[in-house]
Design a protein around this motif. Structure first.
Motif, PDB file in Angstrom:
ATOM      1  N   LYS A 427      70.295  34.445  29.696  1.00 25.04           N
ATOM      2  CA  LYS A 427      70.692  35.765  30.204  1.00 25.04           C
ATOM      3  C   LYS A 427      72.163  35.698  30.593  1.00 25.04           C
ATOM      4  O   LYS A 427      72.582  34.798  31.326  1.00 25.04           O
ATOM      5  CB  LYS A 427      69.863  36.182  31.416  1.00 25.04           C
ATOM      6  CG  LYS A 427      70.257  37.556  31.972  1.00 25.04           C
ATOM      7  CD  LYS A 427      69.380  37.958  33.149  1.00 25.04           C
ATOM      8  CE  LYS A 427      69.645  39.387  33.598  1.00 25.04           C
ATOM      9  NZ  LYS A 427      70.924  39.518  34.296  1.00 25.04           N
ATOM     10  N   PHE A 428      72.942  36.658  30.088  1.00 26.87           N
ATOM     11  CA  PHE A 428      74.370  36.706  30.416  1.00 26.87           C
ATOM     12  C   PHE A 428      74.615  37.801  31.443  1.00 26.87           C
ATOM     13  O   PHE A 428      74.236  38.958  31.253  1.00 26.87           O
ATOM     14  CB  PHE A 428      75.199  36.981  29.160  1.00 26.87           C
ATOM     15  CG  PHE A 428      76.679  36.941  29.412  1.00 26.87           C
ATOM     16  CD1 PHE A 428      77.354  35.734  29.532  1.00 26.87           C
ATOM     17  CD2 PHE A 428      77.404  38.118  29.545  1.00 26.87           C
ATOM     18  CE1 PHE A 428      78.718  35.687  29.774  1.00 26.87           C
ATOM     19  CE2 PHE A 428      78.775  38.091  29.788  1.00 26.87           C
ATOM     20  CZ  PHE A 428      79.437  36.874  29.902  1.00 26.87           C
ATOM     21  N   ASN A 429      75.247  37.407  32.557  1.00 20.57           N
ATOM     22  CA  ASN A 429      75.582  38.353  33.629  1.00 20.57           C
ATOM     23  C   ASN A 429      77.042  38.776  33.461  1.00 20.57           C
ATOM     24  O   ASN A 429      77.955  38.000  33.753  1.00 20.57           O
ATOM     25  CB  ASN A 429      75.379  37.686  34.986  1.00 20.57           C
ATOM     26  CG  ASN A 429      73.955  37.188  35.171  1.00 20.57           C
ATOM     27  OD1 ASN A 429      73.048  37.969  35.371  1.00 20.57           O
ATOM     28  ND2 ASN A 429      73.756  35.871  35.092  1.00 20.57           N
ATOM     29  N   PRO A 430      77.300  39.991  32.979  1.00 24.45           N
ATOM     30  CA  PRO A 430      78.670  40.409  32.634  1.00 24.45           C
ATOM     31  C   PRO A 430      79.539  40.644  33.856  1.00 24.45           C
ATOM     32  O   PRO A 430      79.096  41.206  34.859  1.00 24.45           O
ATOM     33  CB  PRO A 430      78.447  41.708  31.859  1.00 24.45           C
ATOM     34  CG  PRO A 430      77.172  42.258  32.419  1.00 24.45           C
ATOM     35  CD  PRO A 430      76.314  41.055  32.730  1.00 24.45           C
ATOM     36  N   MET A 431      80.789  40.219  33.769  1.00 23.77           N
ATOM     37  CA  MET A 431      81.755  40.391  34.849  1.00 23.77           C
ATOM     38  C   MET A 431      83.135  40.705  34.264  1.00 23.77           C
ATOM     39  O   MET A 431      83.364  40.564  33.065  1.00 23.77           O
ATOM     40  CB  MET A 431      81.846  39.124  35.707  1.00 23.77           C
ATOM     41  CG  MET A 431      80.543  38.721  36.358  1.00 23.77           C
ATOM     42  SD  MET A 431      80.716  37.262  37.434  1.00 23.77           S
ATOM     43  CE  MET A 431      79.000  37.025  37.939  1.00 23.77           C
ATOM     44  N   ARG A 432      84.017  41.115  35.136  1.00 23.45           N
ATOM     45  CA  ARG A 432      85.417  41.313  34.748  1.00 23.45           C
ATOM     46  C   ARG A 432      86.289  40.801  35.880  1.00 23.45           C
ATOM     47  O   ARG A 432      86.024  41.058  37.063  1.00 23.45           O
ATOM     48  CB  ARG A 432      85.711  42.788  34.460  1.00 23.45           C
ATOM     49  CG  ARG A 432      87.155  43.051  34.039  1.00 23.45           C
ATOM     50  CD  ARG A 432      87.289  44.409  33.381  1.00 23.45           C
ATOM     51  NE  ARG A 432      86.607  44.443  32.096  1.00 23.45           N
ATOM     52  CZ  ARG A 432      85.856  45.461  31.658  1.00 23.45           C
ATOM     53  NH1 ARG A 432      85.681  46.525  32.427  1.00 23.45           N
ATOM     54  NH2 ARG A 432      85.283  45.414  30.479  1.00 23.45           N
ATOM     55  N   ALA A 433      87.316  40.048  35.522  1.00 23.99           N
ATOM     56  CA  ALA A 433      88.214  39.478  36.523  1.00 23.99           C
ATOM     57  C   ALA A 433      89.296  40.487  36.896  1.00 23.99           C
ATOM     58  O   ALA A 433      89.981  41.040  36.025  1.00 23.99           O
ATOM     59  CB  ALA A 433      88.849  38.200  35.996  1.00 23.99           C
ATOM     60  N   VAL A 434      89.439  40.723  38.166  1.00 24.03           N
ATOM     61  CA  VAL A 434      90.500  41.578  38.704  1.00 24.03           C
ATOM     62  C   VAL A 434      91.325  40.720  39.648  1.00 24.03           C
ATOM     63  O   VAL A 434      90.804  40.191  40.630  1.00 24.03           O
ATOM     64  CB  VAL A 434      89.909  42.798  39.454  1.00 24.03           C
ATOM     65  CG1 VAL A 434      91.035  43.651  40.035  1.00 24.03           C
ATOM     66  CG2 VAL A 434      89.018  43.618  38.534  1.00 24.03           C
ATOM     67  N   SER A 435      92.591  40.531  39.331  1.00 28.13           N
ATOM     68  CA  SER A 435      93.449  39.632  40.101  1.00 28.13           C
ATOM     69  C   SER A 435      92.816  38.233  40.200  1.00 28.13           C
ATOM     70  O   SER A 435      92.712  37.656  41.278  1.00 28.13           O
ATOM     71  CB  SER A 435      93.715  40.198  41.504  1.00 28.13           C
ATOM     72  OG  SER A 435      94.394  41.428  41.420  1.00 28.13           O
ATOM     73  N   SER A 436      92.364  37.726  39.044  1.00 30.53           N
ATOM     74  CA  SER A 436      91.783  36.380  38.935  1.00 30.53           C
ATOM     75  C   SER A 436      90.509  36.222  39.768  1.00 30.53           C
ATOM     76  O   SER A 436      90.139  35.105  40.121  1.00 30.53           O
ATOM     77  CB  SER A 436      92.805  35.320  39.344  1.00 30.53           C
ATOM     78  OG  SER A 436      93.970  35.410  38.558  1.00 30.53           O
ATOM     79  N   GLN A 437      89.837  37.320  40.042  1.00 29.98           N
ATOM     80  CA  GLN A 437      88.601  37.304  40.830  1.00 29.98           C
ATOM     81  C   GLN A 437      87.485  37.991  40.034  1.00 29.98           C
ATOM     82  O   GLN A 437      87.436  39.212  39.951  1.00 29.98           O
ATOM     83  CB  GLN A 437      88.801  38.023  42.163  1.00 29.98           C
ATOM     84  CG  GLN A 437      87.614  37.943  43.105  1.00 29.98           C
ATOM     85  CD  GLN A 437      87.844  38.804  44.338  1.00 29.98           C
ATOM     86  OE1 GLN A 437      87.924  40.040  44.240  1.00 29.98           O
ATOM     87  NE2 GLN A 437      87.947  38.169  45.495  1.00 29.98           N
ATOM     88  N   PRO A 438      86.581  37.212  39.433  1.00 27.95           N
ATOM     89  CA  PRO A 438      85.493  37.817  38.653  1.00 27.95           C
ATOM     90  C   PRO A 438      84.562  38.636  39.540  1.00 27.95           C
ATOM     91  O   PRO A 438      84.192  38.205  40.633  1.00 27.95           O
ATOM     92  CB  PRO A 438      84.751  36.611  38.069  1.00 27.95           C
ATOM     93  CG  PRO A 438      85.693  35.458  38.220  1.00 27.95           C
ATOM     94  CD  PRO A 438      86.529  35.744  39.421  1.00 27.95           C
ATOM     95  N   ALA A 439      84.188  39.812  39.047  1.00 26.72           N
ATOM     96  CA  ALA A 439      83.263  40.681  39.774  1.00 26.72           C
ATOM     97  C   ALA A 439      82.226  41.226  38.799  1.00 26.72           C
ATOM     98  O   ALA A 439      82.565  41.583  37.663  1.00 26.72           O
ATOM     99  CB  ALA A 439      84.018  41.829  40.440  1.00 26.72           C
ATOM    100  N   PRO A 440      80.967  41.317  39.193  1.00 25.88           N
ATOM    101  CA  PRO A 440      79.916  41.815  38.294  1.00 25.88           C
ATOM    102  C   PRO A 440      80.195  43.240  37.823  1.00 25.88           C
ATOM    103  O   PRO A 440      80.672  44.082  38.589  1.00 25.88           O
ATOM    104  CB  PRO A 440      78.664  41.765  39.164  1.00 25.88           C
ATOM    105  CG  PRO A 440      78.952  40.724  40.194  1.00 25.88           C
ATOM    106  CD  PRO A 440      80.417  40.850  40.478  1.00 25.88           C
ATOM    107  N   LEU A 441      79.886  43.505  36.569  1.00 27.02           N
ATOM    108  CA  LEU A 441      79.994  44.848  36.013  1.00 27.02           C
ATOM    109  C   LEU A 441      78.653  45.564  36.150  1.00 27.02           C
ATOM    110  O   LEU A 441      77.592  44.931  36.119  1.00 27.02           O
ATOM    111  CB  LEU A 441      80.382  44.791  34.538  1.00 27.02           C
ATOM    112  CG  LEU A 441      81.800  44.314  34.209  1.00 27.02           C
ATOM    113  CD1 LEU A 441      81.990  44.216  32.701  1.00 27.02           C
ATOM    114  CD2 LEU A 441      82.845  45.245  34.811  1.00 27.02           C
ATOM    115  N   VAL A 442      78.722  46.882  36.281  1.00 25.62           N
ATOM    116  CA  VAL A 442      77.509  47.692  36.385  1.00 25.62           C
ATOM    117  C   VAL A 442      77.624  48.888  35.453  1.00 25.62           C
ATOM    118  O   VAL A 442      78.697  49.198  34.935  1.00 25.62           O
ATOM    119  CB  VAL A 442      77.284  48.188  37.837  1.00 25.62           C
ATOM    120  CG1 VAL A 442      77.028  47.016  38.762  1.00 25.62           C
ATOM    121  CG2 VAL A 442      78.480  49.000  38.328  1.00 25.62           C
ATOM    122  N   GLY A 443      76.505  49.545  35.228  1.00 32.24           N
ATOM    123  CA  GLY A 443      76.501  50.786  34.470  1.00 32.24           C
ATOM    124  C   GLY A 443      77.023  50.654  33.056  1.00 32.24           C
ATOM    125  O   GLY A 443      76.774  49.677  32.351  1.00 32.24           O
TER     126      GLY A 443
END
Length: 472
Positions: A427-443
């Motif tokens: 299972k892959f939990n998608p995220m995006r890094a903002v200012s080198s800080q990964p955060a989970p994506l939703v929606g």
């Protein structure tokens, strides 16, 4: 009074007769009770004579319950005696990057979404947010009815272990400046639930950690991280780190050995680099839930030949040729239940694996690897299943410097729920890094990224919840 012998004999016979009648009555009574008990046992208990498939009290015939930053390029063959890191000659046309790197930083204005702890269908990887106090030391995917052509993997049964993986971790350059300003735990804050809850979490450390060393010559990007950054890395939930990459010797052998020393100091196991090839190829074996897991780290991206670890030279475990890696995997399989290969390979910015990645992955699995996890392209690449074993070609950047290419910010945490026998569900939990800080994506953002991963996967699909499954 005198009693004749005949009278005495008759009296004895009478007494014996009465005694025999009493014993007979008693025996008959006991037999009756036993008979009643046998009848009750057959009616109320398990009937061993029941026909096959007959269930009693929810137990089936088998006895189980009824189911209810921009950087370097690749070197095509052997690493040259000296090349510019990031501009290595490509002797094989298909290995050329699709886009050229752009090292210039750019401001990042994306908002940070809140975590979305969705669980995979059919496999419960655990509840994100649970503290990983009991982490160890020293699959099955249900088909997508709407996608078509999907083969559900066999359900994972019995004791399982949850293994998690991330891509490249840079603790230098602009990331170091951010950590100095906002705290060394800053990069992990929004991804913590996904790092701490699994049984074992692994990543690729793309930074030498040292306060000395000589910067590598003729190399465009040379990194150097502070020992102060390592405690936060371990506290974030990491259990094992690979050093097999093209930055481990950015500060020379001193930097490599210092990195190993600092990691050992904080009790964070590592593999892929060492004082000689034996140490560099030596797997890390960890245990959780009674399952032993061997981690092997190798790299097919080295700026120069001298970075290879040999019998008489410190360096990195290389895999331009898979011979030594395969021998390591076979040996590790004799010591552990599961063998995980973490490999640095491929072409930067390319969405798809090259022919070397595909061949090496097969070589590793043929040798006994249960899971192959790739890094280096700095973007996400897809998944493939080979002989029932999963390959993740690239998990992209996890913590890295900001670039002008948006897709280098796309990242995530890969969960693998595996049995002791080597069957894994992803299972892959998608995220995006903002200012080198990964955060989970939703929606919709999460669905879009997962749809992209599904599109670039080979004979595999990724559904809207991140579950990875094989196709026909």
């Amino acid at each position: 009074m005198y009693v004749s012998r005949s009278e005495t004999h008759q009296q004895v016979k009478k007494r014996k007769g009465r005694r025999m009648r009493r014993l007979l009555a008693l025996n008959l009574t006991m037999l009756a009770i036993i008979g009643v008990l046998v009848v009750v046992w057959f009616v109320m208990g398990d009937n061993p004579a029941a026909p096959p498939g007959h269930a009693n009290n929810g137990i089936n015939a088998e006895g189980s319950k009824s189911p209810p930053g921009d950087e370097e390029g690749d070197t095509a063959h052997e690493p040259p005696s000296r090349t510019e890191d990031g501009n290595s000659a490509q002797n094989e046309p298909e290995q050329k990057p699709e886009q050229k790197p752009d090292p210039d930083p750019a401001p990042d204005s994306r908002p940070s979404p809140e975590p979305d702890p969705d669980k995979p269908s059919g496999v419960d990887p655990g509840t994100p947010g649970k503290d990983k106090d009991d982490k160890a030391s020293g699959g099955s995917d249900q088909g997508d009815n709407g996608s078509g052509g999907v083969i559900p993997d066999p359900p994972v049964t019995g004791e399982t272990i949850r293994l998690s993986f991330v891509g490249d971790i840079l603790l230098a350059a602009s990331v170091d400046k951010l950590m100095q300003a906002k705290g060394y735990d800053f990069p992990y804050v929004k991804a913590l639930p996904f790092l701490k809850e699994p049984d074992l979490t692994a990543g690729n450390l793309e930074t030498p950690i040292t306060e000395r060393g000589i910067p590598a010559a003729d190399k465009k990007f040379v990194f150097k991280g502070s020992p102060k950054s390592l405690p936060a890395l371990k506290e974030a939930g990491f259990d094992v780190i690979s050093l097999a990459n093209n930055h481990t010797l950015d500060q020379g052998v001193e930097g490599l050995l210092d990195t190993i020393g600092y990691l050992d100091e904080i009790g964070l196991p590592n593999m892929g680099g060492g004082s000689d090839d034996k140490e560099a190829f030596q797997p890390v074996i960890l245990e959780a839930k009674g399952i032993k897991v061997a981690y092997v780290g190798v790299s097919r991206v080295l700026p120069v030949t001298e970075w290879k670890a040999t019998k008489n030279r410190a360096g990195v475990a290389e895999s331009y040729d898979s011979t030594q890696a395969k021998a390591t995997i076979r040996s590790a399989k004799e010591q552990a239940d599961l063998v995980i290969v973490m490999v640095h390979w491929g072409i930067e910015r390319a969405d798809n694996p090259d022919k070397n990645q595909k061949q090496l992955a097969r070589d590793y699995i043929d040798a006994g690897a249960d899971l192959v996890i790739g890094s280096h392209p700095h973007v996400l690449q897809g998944f493939e299943q080979y002989k029932g074993k999963w390959i993740s070609y690239s998990l992209g950047n996890f913590i890295f410097n900001k670039t002008k290419l948006p897709k280098t910010d796309d990242t995530g945490v890969l969960d693998a729920v595996c049995t002791k026998e080597g069957s894994c569900s992803l299972k892959f939990n998608p995220m995006r890094a903002v200012s080198s800080q990964p955060a989970p994506l939703v929606g919709d953002e999460a669905k879009t990224l997962l749809a992209h991963l599904s599109k670039i996967s080979l004979n595999a699909s990724v559904d809207s919840e991140g579950n990875v499954r094989a196709k026909e």
